[in-house]
Design a protein around this motif. Structure first.
Motif, PDB file in Angstrom:
ATOM      1  N   GLU A  50     -95.633   3.651 -63.730  1.00  0.00           N
ATOM      2  CA  GLU A  50     -96.636   2.575 -63.856  1.00  0.00           C
ATOM      3  C   GLU A  50     -97.317   2.337 -62.518  1.00  0.00           C
ATOM      4  O   GLU A  50     -98.513   2.050 -62.467  1.00  0.00           O
ATOM      5  N   ASP A  51     -96.533   2.452 -61.427  1.00  0.00           N
ATOM      6  CA  ASP A  51     -97.110   2.238 -60.091  1.00  0.00           C
ATOM      7  C   ASP A  51     -98.196   3.259 -59.778  1.00  0.00           C
ATOM      8  O   ASP A  51     -99.125   2.982 -59.024  1.00  0.00           O
ATOM      9  N   VAL A  52     -98.059   4.452 -60.351  1.00  0.00           N
ATOM     10  CA  VAL A  52     -99.075   5.494 -60.111  1.00  0.00           C
ATOM     11  C   VAL A  52    -100.412   5.061 -60.688  1.00  0.00           C
ATOM     12  O   VAL A  52    -101.474   5.319 -60.117  1.00  0.00           O
ATOM     13  N   PHE A  53    -100.367   4.384 -61.829  1.00  0.00           N
ATOM     14  CA  PHE A  53    -101.603   3.946 -62.489  1.00  0.00           C
ATOM     15  C   PHE A  53    -102.185   2.687 -61.842  1.00  0.00           C
ATOM     16  O   PHE A  53    -103.397   2.475 -61.885  1.00  0.00           O
ATOM     17  N   ARG A  54    -101.288   1.831 -61.298  1.00  0.00           N
ATOM     18  CA  ARG A  54    -101.746   0.547 -60.766  1.00  0.00           C
ATOM     19  C   ARG A  54    -102.570   0.736 -59.499  1.00  0.00           C
ATOM     20  O   ARG A  54    -102.275   1.596 -58.674  1.00  0.00           O
ATOM     21  N   GLY A  55    -103.602  -0.064 -59.366  1.00  0.00           N
ATOM     22  CA  GLY A  55    -104.330  -0.115 -58.107  1.00  0.00           C
ATOM     23  C   GLY A  55    -105.270   1.036 -57.876  1.00  0.00           C
ATOM     24  O   GLY A  55    -105.788   1.221 -56.774  1.00  0.00           O
ATOM     25  N   ARG A  56    -105.470   1.879 -58.859  1.00  0.00           N
ATOM     26  CA  ARG A  56    -106.471   2.951 -58.684  1.00  0.00           C
ATOM     27  C   ARG A  56    -107.161   3.217 -60.011  1.00  0.00           C
ATOM     28  O   ARG A  56    -106.616   2.959 -61.079  1.00  0.00           O
ATOM     29  N   LYS A  57    -108.381   3.699 -59.902  1.00  0.00           N
ATOM     30  CA  LYS A  57    -109.156   4.006 -61.112  1.00  0.00           C
ATOM     31  C   LYS A  57    -108.907   5.468 -61.476  1.00  0.00           C
ATOM     32  O   LYS A  57    -109.199   6.379 -60.698  1.00  0.00           O
ATOM     33  N   ILE A  58    -108.343   5.675 -62.658  1.00  0.00           N
ATOM     34  CA  ILE A  58    -108.072   7.044 -63.122  1.00  0.00           C
ATOM     35  C   ILE A  58    -109.004   7.358 -64.290  1.00  0.00           C
ATOM     36  O   ILE A  58    -109.023   6.632 -65.285  1.00  0.00           O
ATOM     37  N   LYS A  59    -109.801   8.387 -64.151  1.00  0.00           N
ATOM     38  CA  LYS A  59    -110.758   8.691 -65.229  1.00  0.00           C
ATOM     39  C   LYS A  59    -110.176   9.692 -66.248  1.00  0.00           C
ATOM     40  O   LYS A  59    -110.611   9.735 -67.391  1.00  0.00           O
ATOM     41  N   ALA A  60    -109.221  10.501 -65.830  1.00  0.00           N
ATOM     42  CA  ALA A  60    -108.638  11.473 -66.767  1.00  0.00           C
ATOM     43  C   ALA A  60    -107.183  11.728 -66.399  1.00  0.00           C
ATOM     44  O   ALA A  60    -106.827  11.730 -65.218  1.00  0.00           O
ATOM     45  N   VAL A  61    -106.372  11.929 -67.410  1.00  0.00           N
ATOM     46  CA  VAL A  61    -104.973  12.304 -67.194  1.00  0.00           C
ATOM     47  C   VAL A  61    -104.750  13.667 -67.849  1.00  0.00           C
ATOM     48  O   VAL A  61    -105.056  13.857 -69.030  1.00  0.00           O
ATOM     49  N   LEU A  62    -104.255  14.594 -67.058  1.00  0.00           N
ATOM     50  CA  LEU A  62    -103.918  15.920 -67.578  1.00  0.00           C
ATOM     51  C   LEU A  62    -102.403  16.007 -67.604  1.00  0.00           C
ATOM     52  O   LEU A  62    -101.764  16.187 -66.562  1.00  0.00           O
ATOM     53  N   HIS A  63    -101.833  15.812 -68.776  1.00  0.00           N
ATOM     54  CA  HIS A  63    -100.371  15.733 -68.889  1.00  0.00           C
ATOM     55  C   HIS A  63     -99.819  17.137 -69.125  1.00  0.00           C
ATOM     56  O   HIS A  63     -99.664  17.586 -70.259  1.00  0.00           O
ATOM     57  N   LEU A  64     -99.548  17.809 -68.014  1.00  0.00           N
ATOM     58  CA  LEU A  64     -99.068  19.189 -68.072  1.00  0.00           C
ATOM     59  C   LEU A  64     -97.573  19.266 -67.802  1.00  0.00           C
ATOM     60  O   LEU A  64     -97.004  20.347 -67.744  1.00  0.00           O
ATOM     61  N   GLY A  65     -96.946  18.110 -67.598  1.00  0.00           N
ATOM     62  CA  GLY A  65     -95.566  18.090 -67.104  1.00  0.00           C
ATOM     63  C   GLY A  65     -94.510  18.087 -68.175  1.00  0.00           C
ATOM     64  O   GLY A  65     -93.443  17.520 -67.984  1.00  0.00           O
ATOM     65  N   ARG A  66     -94.769  18.742 -69.280  1.00  0.00           N
ATOM     66  CA  ARG A  66     -93.738  18.814 -70.325  1.00  0.00           C
ATOM     67  C   ARG A  66     -92.567  19.657 -69.826  1.00  0.00           C
ATOM     68  O   ARG A  66     -92.765  20.723 -69.253  1.00  0.00           O
TER      69      ARG A  66
END
Lengths: 323, 275
Positions: free
Chosen positions: A65-81
């Motif tokens: 959650e801290d990664v998302f907080r405090g910054r504007k993220i326009k895209a998430v590439l969830h490759l970490g399966r």
């Protein structure tokens, strides 16, 4: 197409892996700001990725959650399966199912516009009655023989539902075939790099491979495009398994499939179910992805396989001259 | 390939004349390989022409482009498919590569699965058929399935009930049907009984007890060199909805079975001797 807020960044999960780093490299060359996250220890980044912000956080813990907080993220590439099926089931479930769900919820909460999720073709299963090619609409059958793959199936089905449940996030789910390449360390790449590679006597199914470079381009195209949905991503050619071994310059030996099953069940961490992928075809069709995202693989099949094993063969046969 | 000098010229020419549907490595997605097929068809031609010596009539009825070849099935070991495939490759104009649709147990059989797929056979799944027909290929279907090939002597030349799948496929893909009557297969391996219990134990669809078992022992499981008669009927085209109710489809299937019955009768009339 991502147009708003050029300063917003792109979050890539699984950044300790070769594919995610290749994707990050392409995005940075295109001028995007990229941040990476992985639950695994973070590697020393290559020179062209220096300066990239990276975090170590489990996908299912509050740290993400801290990664998302405090910054504007326009895209998430969830490759970490976590695709290593020899890992503990509980750990894979935590990361792949609970972790992915958390990341997807965070995308909605933080106004992320695009989500690309990396699934796998393994969920279709390799069965003697598989038709060719398998399309995105065909049933997911792997769980029939191998319940331990449930986490991958659940991740895929969760992300597929997400496509329509949350139209505000353009979601693309990719089901690539065997991913290989010089920096990939999954089961199939490791298998190809073995000093002597066994094959199942009497079986030589048609197989596909995709080079990490081509898949990285596919991920970026999926992010940049307009379409949403679930897409297979195949490789440059369909070929028999033993021809693939020849292209990988492997020294091979035959084993009866019953003996291979017994050995794997008794002595090996290699998932027994994957044996079926060396007996029966699981050839996927990717026309929909090629059309929707104007994508085609560029690395030829011989180079795809040769580059995957080049370092290993150099170590194994230092006496042999190489091109 | 080491066997190259032994490749039959007619086989090589016919395979060279086929439209190319293979990738840069020489394979199509189902596993067909012209270079392996050269070897396979050369061996098959020598075997079929010297052993079964087929008498062929009506081969001109096999058109270019998509077509469903529908035949009666017999002979325990499905060599009728091999006889039809060799005939269509070497005698049809233009040469046709027949894609036999095989039973679900074939992919499980070691070695056999590879030989048949390199030669062009594929699993008899509707989507495989549809994709191949849309690719303008010729598909061979035995709608009786294992009930046909596993017939015992008392059932010889009695069609064992056709499925509806091939007709729905023909309607869906707008494909003409060429009926084929095969005579000779029933006598090539005469089965007096199907040992179902042992077949189940061995994972086989049936296990014949050959009539000549007391005389020939295990050799009785090999086919006899009977002469085959192949009769190709005129192409049949059907119109209607592929998802019509079963009764509507059955009426059309009935026309195909009647045509095949007629072709079988023609073949049996032409036969003067088993060998």
């Amino acid at each position: 197409m991502i147009t708003e807020d050029a300063r917003a960044c792109i979050l890539v999960t699984g950044i300790a892996g070769g594919l995610a780093q290749e994707v990050a490299r392409k995005l940075r060359i295109a001028g995007h700001e990229v941040i990476g996250v992985d639950y695994r220890p973070l590697p020393v980044l290559a020179k062209d990725l220096e300066g990239m912000t990276v975090f170590r956080a489990s996908y299912n813990k509050t740290a993400i959650e801290d990664v998302f907080r405090g910054r504007k993220i326009k895209a998430v590439l969830h490759l970490g399966r976590e695709g290593n099926l020899s890992k503990r089931m509980g750990m894979r479930f935590d990361l792949n199912v609970l972790g992915s769900q958390k990341i997807m919820n965070l995308c909605v909460d933080h106004g992320v516009k695009v989500l690309v999720v990396l699934s796998t073709f393994h969920i279709y299963g390799a069965h003697p009655h598989n038709h060719i090619p398998i399309s995105e609409d065909d049933p997911i059958q792997a769980g029939y023989d191998f319940p331990e793959i449930a986490d991958a199936i659940q991740l895929d089905s969760m992300a597929s539902t997400w496509v329509y449940k949350h139209p505000e996030v353009r979601t693309v789910v990719l089901r690539p075939t065997n991913v290989v390449g010089p920096t990939i360390h999954n089961s199939i790449s490791t298998f190809l790099r073995m000093k002597r590679v066994p094959y199942l006597a009497g079986f030589n199914p048609m197989v596909q491979f995709i080079h990490e470079e081509d898949l990285a381009t596919a991920v970026v195209r999926a992010m940049d495009g307009n379409a949403r949905g679930v897409f297979n991503v195949g490789g440059p050619a369909v070929l028999p398994w033993r021809v693939a071994l020849e292209l990988a310059d492997a020294r091979v030996f035959p084993v009866p499939s019953s003996l291979a099953s017994f050995y794997i069940r008794t002595f090996s961490a290699f998932p027994e179910y994957l044996i079926n992928f060396y007996k029966y075809p699981c050839v996927i069709g990717d026309d929909a992805f090629r059309k929707a995202f104007d994508w085609a693989p560029h690395v030829p099949i011989d180079e795809t396989l040769a580059s995957t094993v080049a370092d290993a063969r150099r170590r194994q046969r230092p006496e042999e001259p190489r091109a | 390939m080491a066997l190259l000098p032994l490749i039959d010229d007619d086989v090589a020419r016919a395979l060279d004349d086929l439209p190319t549907h293979v990738n840069e490595l020489g394979y199509d997605p189902w596993g067909f390989s012209p270079s392996y097929a050269r070897v396979g068809y050369t061996l098959a031609k020598r075997f079929v022409h010297s052993y079964f010596r087929p008498d062929v009539d009506g081969i001109r009825n096999v058109p270019a482009g998509r077509v469903l070849l529908i035949a009666n099935h017999s002979g325990q070991i499905p060599l009728d498919g091999v006889v039809i495939a060799v005939t269509c490759l070497l005698e049809a104009h233009p040469p046709r590569l027949v894609r036999p649709m095989v039973e679900r147990w074939f992919p499980r059989v070691p070695f056999v699965n590879e030989v048949i797929s390199r030669g062009g056979a594929t699993l008899g799944a509707p989507i495989n058929c549809r994709n191949l027909l849309n690719d303008e290929q010729a598909i061979l279907v035995f709608p009786e399935g294992v009930k046909g090939s596993g017939k015992v002597w008392s059932q010889r030349y009695k069609l064992q009930g056709f499925g509806r799948g091939f007709m729905r496929l023909a309607l869906q893909t707008n494909t003409p049907i060429v009926p084929i009557g095969v005579v000779g297969g029933e006598e090539s391996l005469i089965s007096l009984h199907n040992w179902k219990g042992m077949a189940k134990l061995l994972g086989m669809p049936y296990l014949p007890i050959p009539a000549l078992l007391p005389v020939l022992g295990p050799l009785a499981f090999l086919p006899l060199p009977v002469k085959f008669f192949l009769r190709f009927g005129e192409p049949m085209t059907f119109e209607g909805r592929h998802d019509d109710d079963d009764a509507g489809i059955d009426a059309k299937v009935q026309k195909v079975t009647a045509a095949i019955d007629g072709l079988i009768a023609d073949g049996r009339r032409a036969r003067t001797s088993l060998f």
